[in-house]
Design a protein around this motif. Sequence first.
Motif, mmCIF file in Angstrom:
data_model
loop_
_atom_site.group_PDB
_atom_site.id
_atom_site.type_symbol
_atom_site.label_atom_id
_atom_site.label_comp_id
_atom_site.label_asym_id
_atom_site.label_seq_id
_atom_site.Cartn_x
_atom_site.Cartn_y
_atom_site.Cartn_z
ATOM 1 N N GLU B 203 0.850 -1.191 0.000
ATOM 2 C CA GLU B 203 0.000 0.000 0.000
ATOM 3 C C GLU B 203 0.883 1.237 0.000
ATOM 4 O O GLU B 203 1.921 1.257 0.672
ATOM 5 C CB GLU B 203 -0.938 -0.028 1.221
ATOM 6 C CG GLU B 203 -2.092 -0.985 1.018
ATOM 7 C CD GLU B 203 -2.938 -1.179 2.259
ATOM 8 O OE1 GLU B 203 -2.922 -0.318 3.155
ATOM 9 O OE2 GLU B 203 -3.611 -2.228 2.318
ATOM 10 N N PRO B 204 0.489 2.268 -0.734
ATOM 11 C CA PRO B 204 1.364 3.445 -0.860
ATOM 12 C C PRO B 204 1.648 4.102 0.488
ATOM 13 O O PRO B 204 0.753 4.236 1.326
ATOM 14 C CB PRO B 204 0.560 4.391 -1.776
ATOM 15 C CG PRO B 204 -0.832 3.857 -1.806
ATOM 16 C CD PRO B 204 -0.747 2.395 -1.510
ATOM 17 N N GLY B 205 2.884 4.469 0.680
ATOM 18 C CA GLY B 205 3.272 5.195 1.882
ATOM 19 C C GLY B 205 3.448 4.338 3.117
ATOM 20 O O GLY B 205 3.724 4.857 4.198
ATOM 21 N N VAL B 206 3.273 3.022 2.999
ATOM 22 C CA VAL B 206 3.449 2.161 4.173
ATOM 23 C C VAL B 206 4.715 1.324 3.983
ATOM 24 O O VAL B 206 4.870 0.649 2.963
ATOM 25 C CB VAL B 206 2.245 1.207 4.375
ATOM 26 C CG1 VAL B 206 2.341 0.503 5.722
ATOM 27 C CG2 VAL B 206 0.939 1.954 4.262
ATOM 28 N N ALA B 207 5.604 1.393 4.958
ATOM 29 C CA ALA B 207 6.828 0.590 4.892
ATOM 30 C C ALA B 207 7.282 0.269 6.303
ATOM 31 O O ALA B 207 6.957 0.987 7.251
ATOM 32 C CB ALA B 207 7.912 1.361 4.153
ATOM 33 N N PHE B 208 8.001 -0.838 6.456
ATOM 34 C CA PHE B 208 8.604 -1.150 7.748
ATOM 35 C C PHE B 208 9.689 -0.135 8.051
ATOM 36 O O PHE B 208 10.414 0.300 7.140
ATOM 37 C CB PHE B 208 9.257 -2.540 7.706
ATOM 38 C CG PHE B 208 8.282 -3.680 7.773
ATOM 39 C CD1 PHE B 208 7.194 -3.646 8.643
ATOM 40 C CD2 PHE B 208 8.481 -4.820 6.993
ATOM 41 C CE1 PHE B 208 6.316 -4.721 8.726
ATOM 42 C CE2 PHE B 208 7.608 -5.894 7.074
ATOM 43 C CZ PHE B 208 6.519 -5.845 7.930
ATOM 44 N N THR B 209 9.845 0.232 9.323
ATOM 45 C CA THR B 209 11.020 0.995 9.733
ATOM 46 C C THR B 209 12.208 0.037 9.708
ATOM 47 O O THR B 209 12.031 -1.190 9.586
ATOM 48 C CB THR B 209 10.858 1.533 11.161
ATOM 49 O OG1 THR B 209 10.788 0.415 12.058
ATOM 50 C CG2 THR B 209 9.590 2.374 11.312
ATOM 51 N N ALA B 210 13.415 0.592 9.854
ATOM 52 C CA ALA B 210 14.609 -0.257 9.848
ATOM 53 C C ALA B 210 14.538 -1.294 10.970
ATOM 54 O O ALA B 210 14.870 -2.467 10.782
ATOM 55 C CB ALA B 210 15.854 0.605 9.991
ATOM 56 N N LYS B 318 19.512 -7.219 20.756
ATOM 57 C CA LYS B 318 19.116 -6.442 19.576
ATOM 58 C C LYS B 318 17.990 -7.169 18.817
ATOM 59 O O LYS B 318 16.995 -6.561 18.408
ATOM 60 C CB LYS B 318 20.328 -6.241 18.666
ATOM 61 C CG LYS B 318 20.017 -5.365 17.466
ATOM 62 C CD LYS B 318 21.202 -5.288 16.510
ATOM 63 C CE LYS B 318 20.778 -4.628 15.190
ATOM 64 N NZ LYS B 318 21.743 -4.874 14.124
ATOM 65 N N GLU B 319 18.166 -8.481 18.652
ATOM 66 C CA GLU B 319 17.123 -9.258 17.952
ATOM 67 C C GLU B 319 15.798 -9.185 18.703
ATOM 68 O O GLU B 319 14.731 -9.070 18.106
ATOM 69 C CB GLU B 319 17.567 -10.722 17.810
ATOM 70 C CG GLU B 319 18.634 -10.944 16.755
ATOM 71 C CD GLU B 319 19.137 -12.387 16.731
ATOM 72 O OE1 GLU B 319 19.302 -12.929 15.632
ATOM 73 O OE2 GLU B 319 19.341 -12.970 17.821
ATOM 74 N N GLN B 320 15.883 -9.261 20.028
ATOM 75 C CA GLN B 320 14.669 -9.201 20.838
ATOM 76 C C GLN B 320 13.959 -7.865 20.659
ATOM 77 O O GLN B 320 12.748 -7.798 20.469
ATOM 78 C CB GLN B 320 15.002 -9.433 22.316
ATOM 79 C CG GLN B 320 15.562 -10.824 22.586
ATOM 80 C CD GLN B 320 15.665 -11.150 24.068
ATOM 81 O OE1 GLN B 320 14.981 -10.543 24.891
ATOM 82 N NE2 GLN B 320 16.511 -12.098 24.408
ATOM 83 N N ARG B 321 14.766 -6.785 20.684
ATOM 84 C CA ARG B 321 14.176 -5.452 20.534
ATOM 85 C C ARG B 321 13.511 -5.314 19.164
ATOM 86 O O ARG B 321 12.386 -4.849 19.042
ATOM 87 C CB ARG B 321 15.275 -4.402 20.704
ATOM 88 C CG ARG B 321 14.759 -2.970 20.722
ATOM 89 C CD ARG B 321 15.880 -1.953 20.710
ATOM 90 N NE ARG B 321 16.567 -1.896 19.424
ATOM 91 C CZ ARG B 321 17.873 -2.109 19.254
ATOM 92 N NH1 ARG B 321 18.653 -2.393 20.292
ATOM 93 N NH2 ARG B 321 18.412 -2.029 18.043
ATOM 94 N N GLN B 322 14.219 -5.790 18.146
ATOM 95 C CA GLN B 322 13.670 -5.658 16.791
ATOM 96 C C GLN B 322 12.438 -6.548 16.589
ATOM 97 O O GLN B 322 11.487 -6.160 15.910
ATOM 98 C CB GLN B 322 14.753 -5.982 15.762
ATOM 99 C CG GLN B 322 15.862 -4.938 15.769
ATOM 100 C CD GLN B 322 16.830 -5.109 14.614
ATOM 101 O OE1 GLN B 322 17.039 -6.225 14.125
ATOM 102 N NE2 GLN B 322 17.467 -4.019 14.184
#
Lengths: 235, 348
Positions: B203-210, B318-322
């Motif tokens: 969908e336009p304008g929707v993306a995962f953050t890093a 880090k993996e847990q946070r992500q």
Amino acid sequence: MNRLFLFFSLLIGNTAVSQSVILTFTHEVNHQPMRANKAYYTAQGDTFTITKFKYYLSNFSFISETEENIRLSPEYFLVSEDSAASKKVVLTGLPLGRYKAVSFMIGVDSIMNCTGAQSGALDPIYGMFWTWNSGYIMAKLEGTSPASRVPDHSLQFHIGGYRGAHQSQRMVRLNAPFVVAAEKTAVINLVADAATWFNGATPIRFSETSGFMTPGTIGDRIADNYSHMFSVKSK
Amino acid sequence: MNQKATYVIMAFCLFLLGISLRGRGPGPGVTYVTLKWPDSLPKPVYDFSKNPLTKEGIALGRYLFYDPKLSRDSSVSCGFCHQQFAAFGHFDHPLAHGVYGRMGTRSVPTLFNLIWQKDFMWDGGVNHLDIQPMSPITAENEMDMPLNELIERLKCNEKYQQLFKAAYGTEEVTSQRMFKALAQFMATMISFDSKYDSVKRKEPGVAFTAEEAGGYSTFQQKCAGCHKEPFFTDFSARNNGLPYSPNMNDMGRMRITNNTGDYMKFKVPSLRNILVSAPYMHDGRFFDIFQVFAMYDHGQEKGSTVDPLVRGMQLSPKEQRQLYMFLNTLTDTHFLKNKEFSEVMIDD
């Protein structure tokens, strides 16, 4: 117009091509009439009484004298000691002719154990359905025995299981010569002897087994035992 | 003349057919409902031909779902434990609650996407959506209501006479009609409208953050084997290494199959709406998703039935946070706020 009339008459009632058959069931224990609170004995010598006795019957078929197997449309019956009406099973649509045997299933076939909410005899309000492990209780016998080691000396045998290693449906075939004629409804009188539950190939001692209420090996063996409980009533 | 007679007789036949079918399916004048779901999904397991969805059937099901009269002392409804804002799980409650303050032995499962599910309960012991409600309704420590008494109770209730008549054409109350109506309402609970779904649909304008993208990649490597997309469960029962609890003595699916190979196996729950449906695990022992991560990382019990896919799993901080950030994208706020599922007023 004639064709229409034929269609109409077929719809109203299939006159003279088939007839109904009535099966009656009498419950006994060791060839004695089943009575509430009456003491009976197992072959192992345990005394017991019966307070509840019911079972499902389904998948009726009739074997003609020419070995033709006539399967009736699927119907399910719950026969219960406490209901006189339930001990008379009326089957319809049997073609006219001479028959030598009747065959049926004790229990409910696997399909009807896994197709959701049912009505009629299969309505779960009759307490013959396990809620925590889906499936019908094919047959139920409850009572008491001094040999039972549970605090109230009760006996509770709920036999079921429709899948995997524990399938408790049993087929029965009984030789019973009868004639289906247009002018008369055939009646076959059957006896179910509850003592067979504990006296068959796997004898049950109430001191060891006073109940069983899950799919499993003991239930399977009791189902083997009671697959011999029916006989044709001798006049 | 002949033609006229034909019509009369045909009409009579239709009338007879109508009588013979009466009480079996939806009543006259119902509005049929077709559910919508993304085209990419497989065909549901639920057979709608045996229970055609109608507006009236769903309304009856919803009324039943929120009616405490379904419990022995009229105190606990289905919706009492299955709360919409918690994706129909029980917010903040590790174990199910029941009548007279009784406690259940397992946590309340979330309810959505049920029409794709082949079996139900934490141990998969219930084989059909229609009959699933039978379990909590009759269980002593939940609603404790014998079915025959419940049917009598509903029969005497004027509101139900109207609702059953609207859905099925007659006032007759049967357990089959009740269960099918409940199933109709539950069938409408479909949740495929989270941020994750929007991203997947491009969908336009929707993306995962890093961070979310990092979490998705960890999810795909370490979680997706059991929590399979698009349902985020493969609907199987597995032992995820959760230590056996002696005080609950719950060995999971082994009770259903009598097979020691099923020791400590429980249904893989969906991760959709997971962050709004704490506590976690079959006994609700974890109140925080990070406790779940910690269990996988270093708290597993060893045993022969522990799934090979989780053995020796490691999740760095880090993996847990992500992962947490990614799981956030699985919350479907449209579903949680959809007014069609909300509680209805029961005033008698």
